[in-house]
Scaffold this motif. Structure first.
Motif, PDB file in Angstrom:
ATOM      1  N   LEU A 153      27.696  10.898  20.761  1.00  0.00           N
ATOM      2  CA  LEU A 153      28.010  10.269  22.045  1.00  0.00           C
ATOM      3  C   LEU A 153      29.515  11.272  22.340  1.00  0.00           C
ATOM      4  CD1 LEU A 153      28.057   6.556  21.817  1.00  0.00           C
ATOM      5  CD2 LEU A 153      26.092   8.183  22.629  1.00  0.00           C
ATOM      6  N   ARG A 154      29.076  11.691  23.741  1.00  0.00           N
ATOM      7  CA  ARG A 154      30.152  12.298  24.370  1.00  0.00           C
ATOM      8  C   ARG A 154      30.930  11.559  25.764  1.00  0.00           C
ATOM      9  NH1 ARG A 154      31.102  17.569  22.758  1.00  0.00           N
ATOM     10  NH2 ARG A 154      30.318  17.797  20.670  1.00  0.00           N
ATOM     11  N   SER A 155      32.188  11.637  26.004  1.00  0.00           N
ATOM     12  CA  SER A 155      32.846  10.647  26.947  1.00  0.00           C
ATOM     13  C   SER A 155      32.807  11.350  28.342  1.00  0.00           C
ATOM     14  CB  SER A 155      34.044  10.162  26.603  1.00  0.00           C
ATOM     15  OG  SER A 155      34.835  11.116  26.274  1.00  0.00           O
ATOM     16  N   ILE A 156      32.878  10.783  29.532  1.00  0.00           N
ATOM     17  CA  ILE A 156      33.308  11.265  30.821  1.00  0.00           C
ATOM     18  C   ILE A 156      34.145  10.191  31.486  1.00  0.00           C
ATOM     19  CG2 ILE A 156      32.504  11.542  33.093  1.00  0.00           C
ATOM     20  CD1 ILE A 156      29.661  12.322  31.861  1.00  0.00           C
ATOM     21  N   THR A 157      35.344  10.600  32.000  1.00  0.00           N
ATOM     22  CA  THR A 157      36.123   9.959  32.688  1.00  0.00           C
ATOM     23  C   THR A 157      35.755   9.720  34.106  1.00  0.00           C
ATOM     24  OG1 THR A 157      37.964  10.973  31.081  1.00  0.00           O
ATOM     25  CG2 THR A 157      38.669   9.558  33.238  1.00  0.00           C
ATOM     26  N   TRP A 158      35.458   8.424  34.341  1.00  0.00           N
ATOM     27  CA  TRP A 158      35.079   7.943  35.504  1.00  0.00           C
ATOM     28  C   TRP A 158      36.280   7.261  36.386  1.00  0.00           C
ATOM     29  CZ3 TRP A 158      29.893   8.959  36.490  1.00  0.00           C
ATOM     30  CH2 TRP A 158      29.066   9.319  35.364  1.00  0.00           C
ATOM     31  N   ARG A 159      36.505   8.155  37.432  1.00  0.00           N
ATOM     32  CA  ARG A 159      37.894   7.491  38.370  1.00  0.00           C
ATOM     33  C   ARG A 159      37.389   7.550  39.579  1.00  0.00           C
ATOM     34  NH1 ARG A 159      42.140  11.380  35.363  1.00  0.00           N
ATOM     35  NH2 ARG A 159      40.545  12.812  35.890  1.00  0.00           N
ATOM     36  N   PRO A 166      34.581   9.824  44.000  1.00  0.00           N
ATOM     37  CA  PRO A 166      34.812   9.842  42.610  1.00  0.00           C
ATOM     38  C   PRO A 166      35.680  11.034  42.381  1.00  0.00           C
ATOM     39  CG  PRO A 166      32.589  10.842  43.085  1.00  0.00           C
ATOM     40  CD  PRO A 166      33.022  10.022  44.817  1.00  0.00           C
ATOM     41  N   ASN A 167      36.554  10.742  41.462  1.00  0.00           N
ATOM     42  CA  ASN A 167      37.123  11.812  40.580  1.00  0.00           C
ATOM     43  C   ASN A 167      37.026  11.566  38.980  1.00  0.00           C
ATOM     44  OD1 ASN A 167      39.282  13.404  39.642  1.00  0.00           O
ATOM     45  ND2 ASN A 167      40.840  11.603  39.970  1.00  0.00           N
ATOM     46  N   LEU A 168      36.059  12.614  38.814  1.00  0.00           N
ATOM     47  CA  LEU A 168      35.312  12.706  37.368  1.00  0.00           C
ATOM     48  C   LEU A 168      35.634  13.848  36.520  1.00  0.00           C
ATOM     49  CD1 LEU A 168      31.748  12.304  38.941  1.00  0.00           C
ATOM     50  CD2 LEU A 168      33.324  10.539  38.151  1.00  0.00           C
ATOM     51  N   PHE A 169      35.787  13.522  35.266  1.00  0.00           N
ATOM     52  CA  PHE A 169      36.219  14.590  34.235  1.00  0.00           C
ATOM     53  C   PHE A 169      35.463  14.645  33.116  1.00  0.00           C
ATOM     54  CE2 PHE A 169      38.720  16.055  30.742  1.00  0.00           C
ATOM     55  CZ  PHE A 169      39.103  17.473  31.111  1.00  0.00           C
ATOM     56  N   ILE A 170      34.814  15.823  32.715  1.00  0.00           N
ATOM     57  CA  ILE A 170      33.977  15.763  31.539  1.00  0.00           C
ATOM     58  C   ILE A 170      34.940  16.468  30.481  1.00  0.00           C
ATOM     59  CG2 ILE A 170      31.884  16.850  30.482  1.00  0.00           C
ATOM     60  CD1 ILE A 170      30.875  17.246  33.281  1.00  0.00           C
ATOM     61  N   SER A 171      34.863  15.573  29.367  1.00  0.00           N
ATOM     62  CA  SER A 171      36.029  15.687  28.400  1.00  0.00           C
ATOM     63  C   SER A 171      35.313  16.911  27.216  1.00  0.00           C
ATOM     64  CB  SER A 171      36.175  14.555  27.473  1.00  0.00           C
ATOM     65  OG  SER A 171      36.721  13.611  28.356  1.00  0.00           O
ATOM     66  N   HIS A 172      36.292  17.690  26.942  1.00  0.00           N
ATOM     67  CA  HIS A 172      35.834  18.910  26.056  1.00  0.00           C
ATOM     68  C   HIS A 172      34.637  19.428  26.422  1.00  0.00           C
ATOM     69  CE1 HIS A 172      38.637  17.009  23.348  1.00  0.00           C
ATOM     70  NE2 HIS A 172      37.905  15.828  23.382  1.00  0.00           N
ATOM     71  N   ALA A 173      34.428  20.053  27.838  1.00  0.00           N
ATOM     72  CA  ALA A 173      33.568  20.840  28.353  1.00  0.00           C
ATOM     73  C   ALA A 173      32.980  22.274  27.665  1.00  0.00           C
ATOM     74  CB  ALA A 173      33.682  20.982  29.782  1.00  0.00           C
ATOM     75  N   GLN A 174      34.152  22.821  26.922  1.00  0.00           N
ATOM     76  CA  GLN A 174      33.695  24.132  26.457  1.00  0.00           C
ATOM     77  C   GLN A 174      33.102  23.574  24.980  1.00  0.00           C
ATOM     78  OE1 GLN A 174      37.613  26.259  26.197  1.00  0.00           O
ATOM     79  NE2 GLN A 174      37.043  26.985  28.206  1.00  0.00           N
ATOM     80  N   ALA A 175      33.202  22.744  24.636  1.00  0.00           N
ATOM     81  CA  ALA A 175      32.805  22.271  23.194  1.00  0.00           C
ATOM     82  C   ALA A 175      31.107  21.931  23.056  1.00  0.00           C
ATOM     83  CB  ALA A 175      33.498  21.043  22.423  1.00  0.00           C
ATOM     84  N   ILE A 176      30.657  21.958  24.337  1.00  0.00           N
ATOM     85  CA  ILE A 176      29.179  21.533  24.436  1.00  0.00           C
ATOM     86  C   ILE A 176      28.370  22.998  24.699  1.00  0.00           C
ATOM     87  CG2 ILE A 176      29.655  19.188  25.105  1.00  0.00           C
ATOM     88  CD1 ILE A 176      28.850  19.990  28.020  1.00  0.00           C
ATOM     89  N   ARG A 177      29.033  24.239  25.094  1.00  0.00           N
ATOM     90  CA  ARG A 177      28.280  25.307  25.302  1.00  0.00           C
ATOM     91  C   ARG A 177      27.402  25.594  23.928  1.00  0.00           C
ATOM     92  NH1 ARG A 177      33.003  29.641  27.271  1.00  0.00           N
ATOM     93  NH2 ARG A 177      33.408  28.626  29.446  1.00  0.00           N
ATOM     94  N   GLY A 178      26.383  25.897  24.425  1.00  0.00           N
ATOM     95  CA  GLY A 178      25.196  26.247  23.332  1.00  0.00           C
ATOM     96  C   GLY A 178      24.506  24.867  22.757  1.00  0.00           C
TER      97      GLY A 178
END
Length: 439
Positions: A153-159, A166-178
């Motif tokens: 599971l990975r999280s998204i900040t929903w604001r 919406p003011n959105l943020f995908i946590s650790h975006a670089q970590a999901i490369r590949g």
């Protein structure tokens, strides 16, 4: 000529007997040979590499009247039941009597057995998936992760900004490369669709290996056709929006939907998305097998549309079909075919909104002698708390209510309202979603 062979994965044994040898038309009058016969194969030179479990010997020569590229491979081997054990033969002993079988000897199975091998692909390892989700789907996402040990599971900040956007943020975006990435969505109302589409369009651009969108309930599915000029088929509109999701490094987005309302809607999607249509009916079938009266189950369809969608999956049950007819401004349900008398009848449909059709179908089946009546829908929408119309029979008979009302967790807001309220029972799609993410 002994040849080096690639590692092979499985073996098949052949069986022979004296009768098999002696009865062959080419062996009349010849004594049975109490020894391992050979396995003869034709294959191109590039494919002529086979190996037995024990030591092997490969001899090639061109038979008469055969194209030059064909070769006959004769493999002689003794059966080795225990490899490299204290009692088993050594590699030096194995194959010491291997020799080419004379041309006059026909093709035979081995005696007592010849272990030959066939190259098979190795078992595919499970795909690791990073699963994002909207807040409505948090509970289902946790169940999906529990059902599949390769799902993280990975999280998204929903604001939201002050103006409501919406003011959105995908946590650790670089970590999901590949990585293989999926998003579990719920388009329960127009108010939440835009913010989820923003995330859905952003994820494939983060250099991920593949992207899967899981949308258990396709909400505009019942608005798929135009009856009057000016009607807008919003199912087609949503399908076009999803068809334009950016392509990830692995190719088009995969879209998983359960029991879409109209079968023709699969053709609304463009070539840049790969829709995968699943069904919740297998969950119902498993649940029916657990009932004490499972041998007295009949399946009722409230209209011809439901029969077209589900009758093949439920063909092992006796079938009852109802239909809806208009009398003035009213829709009346009538029994079209089948006999519900003395049966536990389960009404099956893809979704329920106000529930009027199911209630009228229940009345008709009860009037024709059904002993118990239950219902199943994949998507329990129930706007304006319409689920309150359905009562539990409390063992008093079908005229007083339903024995069971099964829904899936495709609509999480409904699940929270009907949880632990009879006759409702929730069947989770988590295992099927986890399986679909491995496609």
């Amino acid at each position: 000529m002994v040849m080096a062979m690639p590692m092979l994965t499985t073996a098949a044994s052949a069986v022979s007997s004296p009768a098999l040898y002696n009865n062959h038309p080419n062996n009349l009058g010849r004594p049975h040979q109490q020894e391992a016969a050979a396995v003869s194969l034709f294959c191109p030179p590039k494919l002529s590499l086979l190996r037995t479990v024990s030591q092997y010997s490969v001899c090639r020569r061109a038979p008469r009247n055969v194209n030059a590229w064909k070769r006959r491979i004769w493999i002689r081997s003794e059966l080795t039941m225990s490899l490299e054990t204290s009692t088993g033969p050594s590699f030096a002993d194995r194959g010491k009597d291997l020799h080419e079988i004379p041309r006059s000897r026909p093709l035979m199975a081995a005696s007592p057995a010849v272990v030959s091998t066939v190259a098979l692909p190795s078992q595919r390892s499970k795909k690791s998936v990073c699963l994002f989700f909207c807040e409505e789907m948090r509970e289902l996402a946790e169940r999906v992760a529990s059902a599949g040990d390769s799902i993280e599971l990975r999280s998204i900040t929903w604001r939201a900004f002050e103006d409501g956007f919406p003011n959105l943020f995908i946590s650790h975006a670089q970590a999901i490369r590949g990585q293989h990435v999926a998003f579990l969505a719920s388009f329960s109302s127009p108010a939440v669709i835009f913010e989820q589409l923003s995330v859905i369009y952003a994820l494939p651009r983060l250099f991920i290996s593949s992207f899967t969108l899981v949308l258990p309930f396709f909400p505009t599915g019942s608005y798929e056709r135009m009856e009057d000029e000016g009607d807008v088929a919003t199912a087609f509109t949503l399908a076009r929006i999803l068809s334009n999701i950016p392509i990830s490094r692995g190719g088009p987005t995969s879209l998983v939907i359960f029991d879409i309302h109209a079968l023709q809607e699969r053709f609304y999607f463009g070539d840049s998305i790969l829709p995968c249509f699943e069904s919740g009916v297998p969950l119902l079938m498993n649940r029916l097998q657990q009932l004490p009266d499972s041998d007295r189950i009949s399946i009722a369809f409230p209209d011809d549309g439901a029969w077209k969608r589900f009758h093949k999956q439920l063909r092992h049950f006796p079938t009852i079909i109802c239909n809806k007819v208009r009398e003035g401004d009213q829709r009346i349900v009538r029994l079209k075919e089948g006999d519900p008398s003395g049966r536990h009848v389960v009404i099956v449909d893809d979704l329920v909104q106000s529930g009027g059709t199911l209630i009228e179908c229940q009345k008709v089946l009860a009037a024709h002698g059904a002993e118990r009546i239950s219902a199943y829908v994949t998507h329990g929408i129930f706007p304006n708390r319409s689920w309150e119309r359905f009562e539990h029979d409390n063992g008093a008979g079908p005229n007083n209510g339903l024995s069971y009302f099964w829904i899936t967790d495709s609509c999480p807001l409904t699940v929270r309202e009907v949880k632990n309220r009879a006759p409702f029972e929730v069947l989770s799609l988590s295992a099927q979603i986890a399986s679909a993410l491995q496609i």
